[in-house]
Write a protein that holds these residues in place. Structure first.
Motif, PDB file in Angstrom:
ATOM      1  N   LEU A  11       0.818  -1.212   0.000  1.00 37.90           N
ATOM      2  CA  LEU A  11       0.000   0.000   0.000  1.00 37.90           C
ATOM      3  C   LEU A  11       0.849   1.258   0.000  1.00 37.90           C
ATOM      4  O   LEU A  11       0.345   2.351  -0.255  1.00 37.90           O
ATOM      5  N   ASP A  12       2.153   1.124   0.308  1.00 37.98           N
ATOM      6  CA  ASP A  12       3.077   2.261   0.257  1.00 37.98           C
ATOM      7  C   ASP A  12       3.820   2.334  -1.072  1.00 37.98           C
ATOM      8  O   ASP A  12       4.697   3.186  -1.244  1.00 37.98           O
ATOM      9  N   GLY A  13       3.522   1.417  -1.997  1.00 40.33           N
ATOM     10  CA  GLY A  13       4.119   1.494  -3.320  1.00 40.33           C
ATOM     11  C   GLY A  13       5.159   0.443  -3.628  1.00 40.33           C
ATOM     12  O   GLY A  13       5.781   0.486  -4.696  1.00 40.33           O
ATOM     13  N   TYR A  14       5.370  -0.538  -2.746  1.00 36.67           N
ATOM     14  CA  TYR A  14       6.359  -1.585  -2.981  1.00 36.67           C
ATOM     15  C   TYR A  14       5.677  -2.829  -3.566  1.00 36.67           C
ATOM     16  O   TYR A  14       4.653  -3.282  -3.043  1.00 36.67           O
TER      17      TYR A  14
ATOM     18  N   ARG B 124      -9.207 -19.937   6.273  1.00 34.67           N
ATOM     19  CA  ARG B 124      -8.821 -19.254   5.026  1.00 34.67           C
ATOM     20  C   ARG B 124      -7.307 -19.027   5.026  1.00 34.67           C
ATOM     21  O   ARG B 124      -6.679 -18.905   6.077  1.00 34.67           O
ATOM     22  N   GLY B 125      -6.741 -18.950   3.837  1.00 36.39           N
ATOM     23  CA  GLY B 125      -5.296 -18.875   3.714  1.00 36.39           C
ATOM     24  C   GLY B 125      -4.776 -17.468   3.505  1.00 36.39           C
ATOM     25  O   GLY B 125      -5.446 -16.468   3.796  1.00 36.39           O
ATOM     26  N   ILE B 126      -3.555 -17.398   2.967  1.00 39.45           N
ATOM     27  CA  ILE B 126      -2.882 -16.113   2.797  1.00 39.45           C
ATOM     28  C   ILE B 126      -3.652 -15.220   1.835  1.00 39.45           C
ATOM     29  O   ILE B 126      -3.815 -14.019   2.080  1.00 39.45           O
ATOM     30  N   LEU B 127      -4.149 -15.791   0.743  1.00 40.30           N
ATOM     31  CA  LEU B 127      -4.769 -14.983  -0.312  1.00 40.30           C
ATOM     32  C   LEU B 127      -6.014 -14.236   0.167  1.00 40.30           C
ATOM     33  O   LEU B 127      -6.077 -13.003   0.023  1.00 40.30           O
ATOM     34  N   PRO B 128      -7.020 -14.902   0.735  1.00 42.39           N
ATOM     35  CA  PRO B 128      -8.183 -14.135   1.201  1.00 42.39           C
ATOM     36  C   PRO B 128      -7.847 -13.171   2.334  1.00 42.39           C
ATOM     37  O   PRO B 128      -8.441 -12.089   2.425  1.00 42.39           O
ATOM     38  N   ARG B 129      -6.878 -13.532   3.175  1.00 42.39           N
ATOM     39  CA  ARG B 129      -6.475 -12.612   4.250  1.00 42.39           C
ATOM     40  C   ARG B 129      -5.791 -11.373   3.677  1.00 42.39           C
ATOM     41  O   ARG B 129      -5.951 -10.257   4.201  1.00 42.39           O
ATOM     42  N   ALA B 130      -5.017 -11.556   2.599  1.00 39.91           N
ATOM     43  CA  ALA B 130      -4.363 -10.413   1.962  1.00 39.91           C
ATOM     44  C   ALA B 130      -5.395  -9.456   1.381  1.00 39.91           C
ATOM     45  O   ALA B 130      -5.262  -8.224   1.496  1.00 39.91           O
ATOM     46  N   LEU B 131      -6.436  -9.997   0.750  1.00 40.70           N
ATOM     47  CA  LEU B 131      -7.497  -9.143   0.219  1.00 40.70           C
ATOM     48  C   LEU B 131      -8.173  -8.351   1.338  1.00 40.70           C
ATOM     49  O   LEU B 131      -8.457  -7.151   1.188  1.00 40.70           O
ATOM     50  N   GLN B 132      -8.430  -9.022   2.447  1.00 41.92           N
ATOM     51  CA  GLN B 132      -9.048  -8.327   3.575  1.00 41.92           C
ATOM     52  C   GLN B 132      -8.151  -7.205   4.085  1.00 41.92           C
ATOM     53  O   GLN B 132      -8.608  -6.100   4.359  1.00 41.92           O
TER      54      GLN B 132
ATOM     55  N   ARG C  90      -8.980  -3.227   4.343  1.00 39.22           N
ATOM     56  CA  ARG C  90      -8.961  -2.602   5.675  1.00 39.22           C
ATOM     57  C   ARG C  90      -8.038  -1.380   5.662  1.00 39.22           C
ATOM     58  O   ARG C  90      -8.367  -0.330   6.227  1.00 39.22           O
ATOM     59  N   MET C  91      -6.888  -1.503   5.031  1.00 45.37           N
ATOM     60  CA  MET C  91      -5.940  -0.391   5.002  1.00 45.37           C
ATOM     61  C   MET C  91      -6.457   0.753   4.135  1.00 45.37           C
ATOM     62  O   MET C  91      -6.161   1.926   4.406  1.00 45.37           O
ATOM     63  N   ILE C  92      -7.218   0.430   3.091  1.00 42.79           N
ATOM     64  CA  ILE C  92      -7.810   1.493   2.275  1.00 42.79           C
ATOM     65  C   ILE C  92      -8.778   2.326   3.118  1.00 42.79           C
ATOM     66  O   ILE C  92      -8.823   3.565   3.017  1.00 42.79           O
ATOM     67  N   GLU C  93      -9.566   1.660   3.967  1.00 45.21           N
ATOM     68  CA  GLU C  93     -10.495   2.379   4.846  1.00 45.21           C
ATOM     69  C   GLU C  93      -9.757   3.291   5.812  1.00 45.21           C
ATOM     70  O   GLU C  93     -10.277   4.338   6.214  1.00 45.21           O
ATOM     71  N   GLU C  94      -8.534   2.903   6.188  1.00 40.97           N
ATOM     72  CA  GLU C  94      -7.753   3.696   7.140  1.00 40.97           C
ATOM     73  C   GLU C  94      -7.004   4.839   6.463  1.00 40.97           C
ATOM     74  O   GLU C  94      -6.289   5.580   7.131  1.00 40.97           O
ATOM     75  N   ARG C  95      -7.124   4.979   5.142  1.00 41.46           N
ATOM     76  CA  ARG C  95      -6.403   6.026   4.411  1.00 41.46           C
ATOM     77  C   ARG C  95      -7.392   6.894   3.629  1.00 41.46           C
ATOM     78  O   ARG C  95      -7.443   6.834   2.399  1.00 41.46           O
ATOM     79  N   PRO C  96      -8.172   7.704   4.319  1.00 42.30           N
ATOM     80  CA  PRO C  96      -9.157   8.543   3.616  1.00 42.30           C
ATOM     81  C   PRO C  96      -8.517   9.640   2.778  1.00 42.30           C
ATOM     82  O   PRO C  96      -9.184  10.243   1.934  1.00 42.30           O
ATOM     83  N   THR C  97      -7.235   9.926   3.007  1.00 36.25           N
ATOM     84  CA  THR C  97      -6.564  10.988   2.256  1.00 36.25           C
ATOM     85  C   THR C  97      -6.119  10.522   0.874  1.00 36.25           C
ATOM     86  O   THR C  97      -5.554  11.310   0.108  1.00 36.25           O
ATOM     87  N   HIS C  98      -6.322   9.250   0.560  1.00 40.92           N
ATOM     88  CA  HIS C  98      -5.913   8.717  -0.732  1.00 40.92           C
ATOM     89  C   HIS C  98      -7.105   8.082  -1.455  1.00 40.92           C
ATOM     90  O   HIS C  98      -7.957   7.442  -0.816  1.00 40.92           O
TER      91      HIS C  98
ATOM     92  N   ILE D 285      -2.813  -8.791  -7.330  1.00 40.21           N
ATOM     93  CA  ILE D 285      -3.564  -7.636  -6.845  1.00 40.21           C
ATOM     94  C   ILE D 285      -2.818  -6.384  -7.298  1.00 40.21           C
ATOM     95  O   ILE D 285      -1.644  -6.202  -6.968  1.00 40.21           O
ATOM     96  N   TYR D 286      -3.497  -5.528  -8.081  1.00 47.32           N
ATOM     97  CA  TYR D 286      -2.904  -4.283  -8.559  1.00 47.32           C
ATOM     98  C   TYR D 286      -3.481  -3.127  -7.746  1.00 47.32           C
ATOM     99  O   TYR D 286      -4.702  -2.975  -7.645  1.00 47.32           O
ATOM    100  N   VAL D 287      -2.603  -2.323  -7.171  1.00 49.81           N
ATOM    101  CA  VAL D 287      -3.032  -1.203  -6.326  1.00 49.81           C
ATOM    102  C   VAL D 287      -2.530   0.092  -6.955  1.00 49.81           C
ATOM    103  O   VAL D 287      -1.362   0.187  -7.372  1.00 49.81           O
ATOM    104  N   GLU D 288      -3.413   1.081  -7.023  1.00 52.27           N
ATOM    105  CA  GLU D 288      -3.051   2.409  -7.534  1.00 52.27           C
ATOM    106  C   GLU D 288      -3.609   3.448  -6.575  1.00 52.27           C
ATOM    107  O   GLU D 288      -4.814   3.453  -6.304  1.00 52.27           O
TER     108      GLU D 288
END
Length: 766
Positions: free
Chosen positions: A82-85, A113-121, A125-133, A222-225
């Motif tokens: 989420l920081d660009g890495y 559930r494994g790594i994949l569904p937990r990663a999506l969650q 969750r982190m998107i909700e914590e970043r209202p400035t983006h 997962i592609y994040v922008e």
């Protein structure tokens, strides 16, 4: 600034009741594994056999829960994404060691559930914590099967199969798969739905080492922008998370693969061998050339292997002594991976068009248009709360797709109305005259049953509001109407359209003077079921009336076995009969083997007695050969024959057991298909509304995908609603699991719907 760092390598040991404590030992810091083998004394006094190995790792996960595995392995990688890495998490190991369980987990159970569904969650969750983006998330799901690329999400209605085969393309920005669909996900539940959709399309097979063995390598990306809402609009960051579930390496002698499974195993082992060669080359600082293009797997992962990303390897191994050779091979791979270095850096990009006042956009391609069409449909269905705005071109296409969807819905409504109602043009005086003579239009020009004078259909009062008169006319309304139209002239038979009686569901109160006409219409309504259909309408199969309450499933199952499921039931009975016959023969063979074994034991005892007696009496030799009496000689011959019989019978028993296993598999398949077909038939016959059954038949105007699955495929809507409410109030895993289970239920509903549609189409063909 980027800094070079080593790849993190973890080992997860599959739990077992037969753990080899004397062979496998963990270090005190839980970051090393020591393997110790006893020397093979059969190799002689001079023996250079290696007996001890030690492997340094970043962590050993023994008897670890799925929660602990994710916290240890993946949480930091996802957080930094989420920081660009960029990040890559890869599961490697022997077949059946738990790679898919580690990566995907058990989709039936939220806790597992494994790594994949937990990663999506975590991402959402982190998107909700970043209202400035303003952060957008897209996903793709790639499968590499027998050195061919497949899109696991191509089964979605708005994607469809690719016309040209997918290829791996490189450009200055990195490696990407041309032809692979990428899907925008605005909420957690949408991402889970895509994950479950892809999981149902994966290729699996069964062998002795694993009942559900993955036969392909899968890469969920997962592609994040992220665009800042407060800083410059020009600068934004992107990142890509590759979650890789590799197929397991196999020793063909242990897995017993043959036929198609053998071919798959050959491709799997070959690609894993090329992967190991690439890892060895990456770990050697003196190597200039890295063989990434040897296979599709290494080529697709070129960015991840030693590239600009945080790389984590999870090696899954067995703890059994019987699998020690494969365990050593997997640990060697993990050690080599730790020698690889990566250079993670933030992916910053600049939007050159951010501050331009006038922009001419290129036309969108078909994939982008299909994605926007999907968003519009989900927005109208209520499954998507909002459509993210990216640029002016996208806004224009969104409005265009609203127009397309609206036009399609209007056509569907018109087709549905034309099947039920007759349209009359009020400017067609011949048709109006025919209707007036039939007594269906008053002198003011209003149709009977038209409350406000604005309608255009033929309305009839409901059954409860009809006067209790007997019919006076022998002619039906249809006969009167057609004869009246003929009198007006054949040149204008109601505007050139078939004039048919339509029954309105609107409750209207008729006047008393129209009682005769209403009685005619009532009688016409009562006899409409036995009238032959018009020549231009498809012939429909007569169905028995549906009972007010569905019969119990046991009763309905017996009817199903005698009617629609008779053929499957016959095959099931035949297979079961063969299975019982093989079991009976196996039981008889086992009894014979036990009898022979008892006789062998008795013969051995008698032979030992004769030997001891001979030794007491003294042994006789003739030219160096031992002389034995006739009784002992006969016992030796008998023992030899018994052992031969035992081996023959035992081989027969092994063959019978193989046949029993195969027959049992066939019986289970037949039973599963019989129950599945029964569920489809039962719900089709007693739960899906009859008008919806007509609309869903092949050739009708409503096609699969035009109506939301949630609206059409509730095999028991009331029960489903109760289940949904129960989910949100009483789930033991808490509210975080709601989106997981909702996505799971919707995916299962969709595939049940598709199966039902296929069954209806097959029935229609018959």
């Amino acid at each position: 600034m980027s800094t070079r760092k080593k790849v993190h390598a973890f080992v997860r040991v599959r739990p077992t009741d037969d753990f080899a404590h004397e062979v496998i030992r963990y270090g005190d810091d839980n970051k090393s594994i020591d393997i110790h083998l006893k020397k093979d004394t059969r190799r002689g006094v001079v023996n250079n056999q290696q007996t001890d190995w030690s492997f340094k790792l970043d962590g050993v996960l023994h008897d670890a829960s799925q929660d602990l595995v994710y916290e240890t392995v993946a949480k930091d990688v996802i957080s930094q994404a989420l920081d660009g890495y960029n990040g890559t998490i890869m599961c490697y190991g022997q077949t059946g060691a738990g790679k898919t369980y580690t990566m995907t987990g058990a989709t039936e159970n939220y806790k597992h559930r494994g790594i994949l569904p937990r990663a999506l969650q975590q991402v959402f969750r982190m998107i909700e914590e970043r209202p400035t983006h303003a952060i957008t998330v897209r996903v793709s799901y790639l499968e590499i099967y027998n050195e061919s690329l497949f899109d696991l999400l191509s089964t979605l209605p708005y994607v469809g199969p690719s016309v040209t085969p997918m290829t791996i393309v490189e450009n200055p920005q990195g490696v990407f798969i041309k032809g692979l669909s990428v899907h925008l996900t605005s909420q957690e539940e949408d991402a889970f739905s895509l994950l479950f959709e892809g999981e149902t399309n994966r290729i699996i097979a069964s062998h002795t080492m694993n009942k559900n063995s993955s036969r392909s390598h899968c890469i969920f990306t997962i592609y994040v922008e992220a665009h800042s809402r407060t800083l410059s609009d020009e600068k934004y960051i992107t990142s890509k998370i590759n979650l890789v579930d590799l197929a397991g390496s196999e020793r063909l002698g242990k897995s017993g693969s043959e036929g198609r499974v053998l071919k798959e195993a050959t491709y799997i082992n070959k690609s894993l061998s090329f992967l190991e060669q690439a890892i060895i080359a990456l770990g050697d600082q003196k190597r200039d050339h890295i063989p990434f293009r040897q296979c599709k797997l290494t080529h697709a992962l070129k960015d991840s292997l030693g590239g600009n990303c945080n790389m984590v390897l999870v090696t899954n191994i067995y703890g059994d002594a019987a699998q020690l050779e494969e365990t050593l091979s997997s640990l060697r791979f993990a050690s080599r991976m730790k020698l690889v270095t990566t250079e993670p850096a933030i992916n910053e990009k600049y939007d050159a068009e951010a501050n331009r006042s006038l922009v001419n956009y290129d036309p969108m391609d078909e994939i982008q248009i299909a994605e926007i069409n999907s968003q519009v449909r989900r927005y109208l269905e209520g499954t998507l709360d909002e459509i993210d705005i990216i640029n002016l071109r996208q806004i224009q296409e969104v409005f265009n797709q609203f127009r397309v969807v609206l036009s399609q819905q209007e056509q569907e409504v018109e087709c549905a109305l034309r099947r039920k109602y007759t349209f009359i043009d009020k400017n067609d005086f011949a048709a109006i005259s025919a209707v007036q003579k039939a007594g269906l239009m008053d002198v003011d020009g209003h149709l009977v049953g038209e409350p406000d004078g604005q309608g255009f259909g033929l309305g009839v009062a409901p059954f409860s509001a009809k006067p209790g008169k007997k019919a006076k006319s022998k002619k039906t309304f249809k006969d009167q109407l057609s004869s009246s139209a003929r009198k007006e002239g054949a040149s204008s038979p109601v505007g050139g359209k078939d004039l048919d009686v339509s029954i309105s569901k609107t409750q209207l109160t008729p006047s008393s003077k129209d009682g005769d006409v209403k009685d005619m219409l009532l009688r016409d309504r009562e006899t409409s079921n036995i009238e032959p259909p018009s020549s231009d309408s498809p012939k429909e199969e007569l169905r028995p009336p549906r009972p007010s309450t569905p019969p119990s499933k046991p009763v309905a199952f017996e009817d199903f076995k005698n009617e629609r499921g008779s053929e499957i039931n016959r095959i099931f009975k035949e297979n079961k009969s063969i299975l019982n016959e093989r079991r009976k023969r196996a039981s008889e063979t086992t009894q014979r083997i036990n009898a022979i074994k008892r006789e062998i034991d008795m013969t051995k005892e008698a032979l030992n007695f004769q030997k001891s007696l001979r030794e007491k009496q003294g042994e006789y030799e003739n030219q160096g050969l031992m002389i034995i009496d006739e009784e002992e000689f006969l016992l030796i011959l008998k023992l030899k024959d018994l052992k031969k019989q035992y081996r023959t019978e035992y081989q027969d028993l092994r063959d019978l057991r193989a046949e029993i296993q195969y027959c049992q598999h066939l019986v289970d398949q037949c039973r599963h298909r019989l129950l599945t077909e029964f569920d489809i038939w039962y719900n089709e016959s007693f739960f899906i509304p009859e008008d919806m059954q007509v609309a869903l038949k092949p050739g009708s105007s409503i096609r699969p995908g035009m109506i939301p699955v949630s609206r059409i495929m509730s095999l028991g809507e009331d029960d489903q609603d109760k289940f949904s409410q129960l989910q949100q109030t009483m789930l033991p895993e808490g509210p975080d699991s709601i989106s997981f289970y909702n996505a799971k239920v919707k995916t299962e509903q969709k595939h049940k719907y598709l199966k039902t549609m296929m069954g209806l189409q097959q029935t229609q063909r018959k």
